[in-house]
Motif scaffolding. Structure first.
Motif, PDB file in Angstrom:
ATOM      1  N   ARG A  61       4.378  20.374   0.506  1.00 21.28           N
ATOM      2  CA  ARG A  61       4.998  19.155   1.021  1.00 21.28           C
ATOM      3  C   ARG A  61       4.360  17.943   0.360  1.00 21.28           C
ATOM      4  N   LEU A  62       5.199  17.021  -0.059  1.00 18.35           N
ATOM      5  CA  LEU A  62       4.748  15.757  -0.634  1.00 18.35           C
ATOM      6  C   LEU A  62       5.340  14.639   0.206  1.00 18.35           C
ATOM      7  N   SER A  63       4.479  13.771   0.732  1.00 18.13           N
ATOM      8  CA  SER A  63       4.927  12.647   1.548  1.00 18.13           C
ATOM      9  C   SER A  63       4.491  11.351   0.895  1.00 18.13           C
ATOM     10  N   LEU A  64       5.369  10.367   0.910  1.00 21.41           N
ATOM     11  CA  LEU A  64       5.062   9.034   0.408  1.00 21.41           C
ATOM     12  C   LEU A  64       5.318   8.052   1.546  1.00 21.41           C
ATOM     13  N   VAL A  65       4.326   7.230   1.837  1.00 28.14           N
ATOM     14  CA  VAL A  65       4.470   6.218   2.877  1.00 28.14           C
ATOM     15  C   VAL A  65       4.077   4.880   2.269  1.00 28.14           C
ATOM     16  N   GLN A 116       0.867  -1.178   0.000  1.00 29.17           N
ATOM     17  CA  GLN A 116       0.000   0.000   0.000  1.00 29.17           C
ATOM     18  C   GLN A 116       0.902   1.225   0.000  1.00 29.17           C
ATOM     19  N   LEU A 117       0.533   2.210  -0.785  1.00 25.76           N
ATOM     20  CA  LEU A 117       1.298   3.451  -0.888  1.00 25.76           C
ATOM     21  C   LEU A 117       0.356   4.612  -0.642  1.00 25.76           C
ATOM     22  N   MET A 118       0.702   5.470   0.313  1.00 25.61           N
ATOM     23  CA  MET A 118      -0.085   6.668   0.559  1.00 25.61           C
ATOM     24  C   MET A 118       0.723   7.872   0.085  1.00 25.61           C
ATOM     25  N   VAL A 119       0.110   8.662  -0.768  1.00 25.53           N
ATOM     26  CA  VAL A 119       0.720   9.884  -1.292  1.00 25.53           C
ATOM     27  C   VAL A 119      -0.062  11.048  -0.702  1.00 25.53           C
ATOM     28  N   VAL A 120       0.619  11.891   0.064  1.00 26.43           N
ATOM     29  CA  VAL A 120      -0.036  13.024   0.718  1.00 26.43           C
ATOM     30  C   VAL A 120       0.592  14.306   0.202  1.00 26.43           C
ATOM     31  N   HIS A 121      -0.259  15.196  -0.298  1.00 28.99           N
ATOM     32  CA  HIS A 121       0.184  16.475  -0.838  1.00 28.99           C
ATOM     33  C   HIS A 121      -0.456  17.584  -0.014  1.00 28.99           C
TER      34      HIS A 121
END
Length: 81
Positions: free
Chosen positions: A54-58, A40-45
């Motif tokens: 800010r761009l975060s990838l988890v 699972q990949l969460m992309v938060v902008h």
């Protein structure tokens, strides 16, 4: 990162067999959840006025072996980050 660039990123992930399974938008944040196999990949902008974007990838692997390792680490008193 502009909204168009975020859209391009999500399209590129989709072209690599990542499936968009969820999206949540609460200004100033947009979160997209993608899955591929057991991953699972969460992309938060985030775009806040007066602050840099800010761009975060988890990424998380939801395979049974990974979940068992996580439970064992918790039982051993190791805190996952």
């Amino acid at each position: 990162m502009s909204d168009a660039r975020l859209g391009t990123l999500l399209e590129q992930l989709n072209s690599r067999q990542w499936l968009l399974t969820g999206r949540r938008e609460e200004k100033p944040t947009v979160a997209s959840l993608l899955t591929k196999g057991t991953w699972q990949l969460m992309v938060v902008h985030e775009k806040r006025a007066g602050s840099p974007e800010r761009l975060s990838l988890v990424a998380a692997n939801m395979a049974p072996g990974c979940e068992e390792a996580f439970r064992q680490a918790q039982a051993d008193g190791i805190q996952a980050v």
